[in-house]
Design a protein around this motif. Structure first.
Motif, mmCIF file in Angstrom:
data_model
loop_
_atom_site.group_PDB
_atom_site.id
_atom_site.type_symbol
_atom_site.label_atom_id
_atom_site.label_comp_id
_atom_site.label_asym_id
_atom_site.label_seq_id
_atom_site.Cartn_x
_atom_site.Cartn_y
_atom_site.Cartn_z
ATOM 1 N N UNK A 69 -6.106 5.962 3.193
ATOM 2 C CA UNK A 69 -5.047 6.905 2.831
ATOM 3 C C UNK A 69 -4.002 7.044 3.932
ATOM 4 N N UNK A 70 -4.434 7.089 5.176
ATOM 5 C CA UNK A 70 -3.471 7.281 6.260
ATOM 6 C C UNK A 70 -2.630 6.026 6.487
ATOM 7 N N UNK A 71 -3.227 4.871 6.280
ATOM 8 C CA UNK A 71 -2.453 3.621 6.347
ATOM 9 C C UNK A 71 -1.413 3.616 5.234
ATOM 10 N N UNK A 72 -1.846 3.902 4.005
ATOM 11 C CA UNK A 72 -0.920 3.923 2.866
ATOM 12 C C UNK A 72 0.202 4.925 3.100
ATOM 13 N N UNK A 73 -0.142 6.108 3.575
ATOM 14 C CA UNK A 73 0.866 7.150 3.809
ATOM 15 C C UNK A 73 1.843 6.741 4.908
ATOM 16 N N UNK A 74 1.334 6.129 5.975
ATOM 17 C CA UNK A 74 2.226 5.720 7.066
ATOM 18 C C UNK A 74 3.174 4.618 6.609
ATOM 19 N N UNK A 102 0.831 -1.206 0.000
ATOM 20 C CA UNK A 102 0.000 0.000 0.000
ATOM 21 C C UNK A 102 0.867 1.259 0.000
ATOM 22 N N UNK A 103 2.158 1.106 0.301
ATOM 23 C CA UNK A 103 3.085 2.242 0.247
ATOM 24 C C UNK A 103 3.219 2.778 -1.177
ATOM 25 N N UNK A 104 3.039 1.901 -2.161
ATOM 26 C CA UNK A 104 3.133 2.327 -3.566
ATOM 27 C C UNK A 104 1.823 2.155 -4.310
ATOM 28 N N UNK A 105 0.954 1.265 -3.849
ATOM 29 C CA UNK A 105 -0.384 1.078 -4.421
ATOM 30 C C UNK A 105 -1.345 1.775 -3.456
ATOM 31 N N UNK A 106 -1.431 3.070 -3.574
ATOM 32 C CA UNK A 106 -2.129 3.919 -2.601
ATOM 33 C C UNK A 106 -3.617 3.580 -2.564
ATOM 34 N N UNK A 107 -4.063 3.033 -1.447
ATOM 35 C CA UNK A 107 -5.412 2.484 -1.337
ATOM 36 C C UNK A 107 -6.401 3.562 -0.893
ATOM 37 N N UNK A 108 -7.443 3.767 -1.706
ATOM 38 C CA UNK A 108 -8.465 4.740 -1.307
ATOM 39 C C UNK A 108 -9.199 4.268 -0.058
ATOM 40 N N UNK A 109 -9.571 5.215 0.757
ATOM 41 C CA UNK A 109 -10.255 4.976 2.021
ATOM 42 C C UNK A 109 -9.362 4.261 3.036
#
Length: 184
Positions: free
Chosen positions: A59-64, A50-57
């Motif tokens: 977003x904060x998990x992906x960003x972290x 998810x760090x590179x496959x930015x998951x909608x809804x």
């Protein structure tokens, strides 16, 4: 946490970063002095595709998790002259208690046409059908024991392909693909 960015409380987002990112930073800080003095050691941090496959809804998990991946690569550059190596393992869906522990908020689901609920439902389905924790644990243990290891390792063939595609595809196309899975 899951939910729309505009409806996520700042405190929830900060808590996500405190656990995923600053937790990783604090553990590294605790072990680095000893490893540096011994002139050897390997730190294995856990991130997500998810760090590179930015998951909608999410977003904060992906960003972290993107922060954990970037931090790990930068830290590896800092400490490698002292015989200490840092590897980040980017995981995909794993069948653990993660799904049940998710703090879900469907606030704004009406405004988003039900996309929040559908997206989270798809994530949960993927997680419940994910890799076993035992397989992932064995994979991480092997990485921790390797003498030479890449700074970024991805568990699972389909996630290696996904990460590769996310790196080479234009951002717009990548967003459309991930959105077609999780933001319908």
């Amino acid at each position: 946490i899951s939910g729309a960015v505009e409806f996520t409380e700042s405190e929830q987002a900060k808590a996500q970063f405190n656990v995923n990112f600053f937790g990783t930073v604090n553990v590294s800080r605790a072990v680095l002095p000893s490893m540096r003095r011994q002139h050897r050691g390997r730190i294995v941090n856990i991130s997500s595709v998810a760090a590179v496959a930015h998951i909608p809804f999410q977003a904060f998990y992906s960003a972290s998790k993107a922060a954990v991946s970037s931090y790990s690569c930068a830290l590896d550059n800092e400490v490698s002259p002292y015989g200490v190596r840092v590897t980040v393992v980017e995981l995909g869906d794993i069948h653990t208690g993660f799904t049940q522990a998710r703090q879900k908020t469907a606030l704004g689901d009406d405004e988003y046409g039900g996309r929040i609920s559908r997206s989270v439902s798809q994530m949960e389905k993927d997680e419940l059908n994910g890799m076993s924790p035992e397989v992932i644990g064995t994979y991480i243990a092997r990485i921790a024991q390797k003498k030479n290891c890449a700074p970024i390792c991805v568990a699972g063939v389909k996630y290696k392909i996904l990460r590769f595609l996310c790196k080479i595809l234009p951002c717009t196309l990548r967003g459309k693909i991930v959105g077609s899975i999780y933001a319908k």
